[in-house]
Design a protein around this motif. Structure first.
Motif, short mmCIF file in Angstrom:
data_model
loop_
_atom_site.label_atom_id
_atom_site.label_comp_id
_atom_site.label_asym_id
_atom_site.label_seq_id
_atom_site.Cartn_x
_atom_site.Cartn_y
_atom_site.Cartn_z
N SER A 56 33.89 38.99 36.17
CA SER A 56 34.63 38.23 35.15
C SER A 56 33.99 38.52 33.80
O SER A 56 32.93 39.12 33.71
N GLY A 57 34.68 38.09 32.73
CA GLY A 57 34.16 38.35 31.38
C GLY A 57 34.07 39.84 31.10
O GLY A 57 34.95 40.61 31.47
N ASP A 101 39.15 37.32 31.87
CA ASP A 101 38.51 38.21 30.88
C ASP A 101 37.35 37.50 30.18
O ASP A 101 36.67 38.10 29.35
N ARG A 102 37.17 36.21 30.51
CA ARG A 102 35.99 35.48 30.00
C ARG A 102 35.09 35.15 31.19
O ARG A 102 35.53 35.20 32.33
N ASP A 103 33.87 34.74 30.92
CA ASP A 103 32.96 34.40 32.02
C ASP A 103 33.54 33.25 32.83
O ASP A 103 33.91 32.21 32.28
N ALA A 104 33.62 33.44 34.14
CA ALA A 104 34.27 32.45 35.00
C ALA A 104 33.29 31.82 35.97
O ALA A 104 32.22 32.37 36.23
N ASN A 105 33.68 30.69 36.54
CA ASN A 105 32.90 30.06 37.61
C ASN A 105 32.96 30.92 38.87
O ASN A 105 33.85 31.77 38.99
N ASP A 106 32.06 30.68 39.80
CA ASP A 106 32.07 31.40 41.07
C ASP A 106 33.42 31.22 41.76
O ASP A 106 33.94 30.09 41.85
N THR A 107 34.00 32.31 42.25
CA THR A 107 35.36 32.26 42.81
C THR A 107 35.45 31.34 44.02
O THR A 107 36.39 30.55 44.14
N PHE A 108 34.48 31.41 44.91
CA PHE A 108 34.51 30.55 46.09
C PHE A 108 34.43 29.07 45.69
O PHE A 108 35.09 28.21 46.25
N GLU A 109 33.61 28.81 44.65
CA GLU A 109 33.48 27.43 44.17
C GLU A 109 34.79 26.93 43.57
O GLU A 109 35.18 25.77 43.74
N LEU A 110 35.48 27.81 42.85
CA LEU A 110 36.78 27.44 42.26
C LEU A 110 37.77 27.03 43.35
O LEU A 110 38.46 26.02 43.25
N LEU A 111 37.82 27.84 44.41
CA LEU A 111 38.75 27.55 45.51
C LEU A 111 38.36 26.26 46.22
O LEU A 111 39.21 25.44 46.58
N VAL A 143 54.01 26.00 39.11
CA VAL A 143 52.93 26.97 38.93
C VAL A 143 51.80 26.24 38.21
O VAL A 143 52.00 25.68 37.14
N MET A 144 50.65 26.19 38.86
CA MET A 144 49.50 25.49 38.30
C MET A 144 48.57 26.52 37.67
O MET A 144 48.11 27.43 38.35
N VAL A 145 48.32 26.36 36.38
CA VAL A 145 47.44 27.29 35.67
C VAL A 145 46.07 26.63 35.52
O VAL A 145 45.97 25.51 35.02
N ILE A 146 45.04 27.33 35.97
CA ILE A 146 43.68 26.78 35.91
C ILE A 146 42.79 27.73 35.11
O ILE A 146 42.85 28.95 35.29
N ASP A 147 42.00 27.17 34.21
CA ASP A 147 41.05 27.96 33.43
C ASP A 147 39.86 28.30 34.33
O ASP A 147 39.19 27.41 34.86
N ALA A 148 39.60 29.60 34.49
CA ALA A 148 38.56 30.05 35.44
C ALA A 148 37.16 29.54 35.08
O ALA A 148 36.30 29.43 35.94
N SER A 149 36.94 29.19 33.82
CA SER A 149 35.60 28.72 33.45
C SER A 149 35.50 27.20 33.52
O SER A 149 34.42 26.63 33.43
#
Length: 531
Positions: A173-174, A143-153, A108-114
């Motif tokens: 987000s956030g 629950d914190r400000d995150a990067n754009d979802t498409f960009e994350l993927l 399980v890979m955990v990635i920080d959304a920001s």
């Protein structure tokens, strides 16, 4: 042989990997909460409540708020028996993580959304790729400000070279985080910030068809954005294909917040359906089925002094096949001895329970009187099983170790040897000199601090470390054919030997390796040692 299929097939054994601070330990704790293994999750850094994360048991971990050893946690949930291998996130402990991944069936890979994909994630991912193990992604801290979802993927696909398939999709987000859209049921699970240490929280599920209610709950703007994103998503993302997931070619992606406990149970339920039962392993070129074969296991980790009151060593074993019976005799293949495994236990961080039986997929700790090494195989006395050894990483930092009080030589030698047997450090000696000097090699410099700390706290020995300039180490593959005394090296080369007397060469500059090979025809050097 009894029928263990039911017990074995309900097991799921996975490692959690992440960059430091991505929230891996918090996620682990929330899993345990759902399994009823703990009633209240500890605050990870332990500042507010002085409670420490369940899986961080070593003193230095509590002081620094980082995990330096892999911990093993078992719990039951929804008819499954789950073994979690929590790994150190810090890059200086990547070797320990590598060995832990050898004992897992999925990661399980955990990635920080920001922050997205960070350097350490890449390194760990490479190891998963080498083993071809399935990877499930949990994008945390929504629950914190995150990067754009498409960009994350996109970043996961580019950086890690694996296709992504979002199982759910975040809405904002956030402060604007409203929940996740579940693609399978075409509905929205609304976000509520639960008490940080509990699992009770209100979750509303609203169908996408009920536009009026949904707009009222998440707002017209979020609703419009979500509809656009779903349309884009359906056209852009990879189709879900379980075979591809299990081959490690496609990662299902989930979004949530481990701290506020949102999206964790959704992830756990989906993961358990998608993850495999314990996988077969290779012994001497043959694939051993976990259900069809008698008990066998391999040692992937050794840990000294888990219990301060008793100077003990625990060898952690992954059971690869069959059922372990504590009363039965087993064979330690490398040691050539038949014996009973002493004090077999399952370890919940620093709490232990002695067990009488365990099954393929389980991780057990056994008392080690100093006979086991990492990579060793244990099997039934008449079986012919030997799992492949685990390669040793080449250290990248070296230091000369001196003890402050020379009267404590005995404790010093015992302590440094025990810590070396755990695989976190490697120790060497000067070649062909009467000097009793010890050189320590580590993969990451933080290991030096851990060594110093542990020698002082566990063995009452104070040491001084003198950094050495060497950065490259090579094992001599054909040592029988090489006369070391006549070896023509470079001015920045140093000859050393490991604990087994094998000769090694240290270099300051990488180009010196090539020069040494040119000057000594027939010399064969290797970057990996073998256990």
């Amino acid at each position: 042989m009894g029928n263990y299929a039911e017990e074995i097939n309900k097991r799921r054994t996975f490692a959690i990997i992440s960059h430091p601070d991505a929230g891996k330990t918090t996620l682990t704790e929330k899993f345990l909460l759902y399994g009823g293994a703990i009633n209240l999750a500890g605050s990870v850094k332990g500042k507010a409540t002085a409670r420490h994360a369940v899986s961080d048991w070593m003193e230095i971990e509590k002081e620094r708020g980082i995990s330096v050893t892999s911990s093993v946690l078992q719990f039951n949930y929804d008819g499954y028996c789950i073994n979690i291998l929590d790994t150190p996130g810090h890059q200086d402990f990547s070797e320990d993580t590598y060995r832990t991944l050898m004992a897992a069936d999925s990661a399980v890979m955990v990635i920080d959304a920001s922050k997205g994909v960070e350097a350490q994630t890449r390194k760990l991912f490479k190891v998963c790729g080498m083993r071809g193990i399935p990877i499930f992604t949990f994008i945390n801290k929504m629950d914190r400000d995150a990067n754009d979802t498409f960009e994350l993927l996109d970043e996961i696909e580019k950086e890690l070279g694996i296709a992504t398939c979002p199982v759910n999709w975040p809405i904002g987000s956030g402060k604007a985080f409203r929940g996740v859209y579940d693609r399978h049921s075409n509905s929205v699970v609304t976000y509520s910030d639960t008490e940080k240490g509990t699992k009770e929280g209100e979750t509303n599920v609203i169908s996408m068809d009920d536009e009026a209610q949904l707009t009222e709950v998440i707002g017209a703007e979020a609703m419009s954005t979500l509809q656009d994103e779903i349309e884009l998503l359906d056209g852009a993302s990879a189709e879900f294909d379980l075979d591809e997931v299990r081959r490690g070619k496609l990662t299902p992606v989930f979004f949530g917040s481990a701290l506020t406990n949102f999206g964790v149970e959704i992830f756990l339920q989906n993961f358990l359906k998608m993850a495999t039962t314990p996988l077969p392993r290779v012994s001497k070129g043959d694939v051993l089925d976990p259900v069809e074969n008698d008990f066998s296991a391999f040692v992937f980790k050794i840990q000294a002094n888990m219990n301060k009151a008793h100077r003990d060593r625990i060898a952690f074993m992954r059971i690869c096949s069959g059922k372990f019976d504590a009363s039965a005799e087993v064979k330690h293949v490398q040691g050539g001895k038949v014996m009973r495994l002493s004090q077999p236990q399952q370890i919940m961080a620093d709490e232990r329970k002695i067990l009488s039986e365990a099954y393929a997929g389980d991780i057990i700790g056994v008392f080690d009187p100093g006979i086991f090494s990492i990579g060793d195989t244990v099997c039934m006395p008449k079986a012919d099983v030997c799992y492949e050894g685990i390669p040793t990483f080449a250290p990248e930092h070296f230091a000369r170790v001196r003890q402050v009080d020379t009267m404590k030589r005995k404790q010093f030698i015992k302590g440094i040897n025990q810590i070396a047997q755990e695989g976190a450090i490697q120790i060497f000696q000067e070649f062909n000199t009467g000097m009793e000097e010890i050189i320590v090699g580590v993969v990451g410099v933080l290991q030096f601090d851990v060594l110093k700390y542990r020698l002082e706290s566990e063995y009452n020995v104070e040491i001084k470390l003198e950094p050495l300039p060497y950065e490259h180490i090579r094992w001599i593959e054909n040592k029988e054919e090489v006369d070391l005394a006549k070896l023509i090296g470079t001015s920045d080369m140093k000859k050393i030997k490991d604990l087994k007397g094998n000769p090694l060469l240290l270099f300051i500059n990488s180009w010196s390796i090539g020069m040494t090979l040119d000057r000594n025809k027939g010399l064969v050097l290797s970057e990996f040692g073998r256990n």
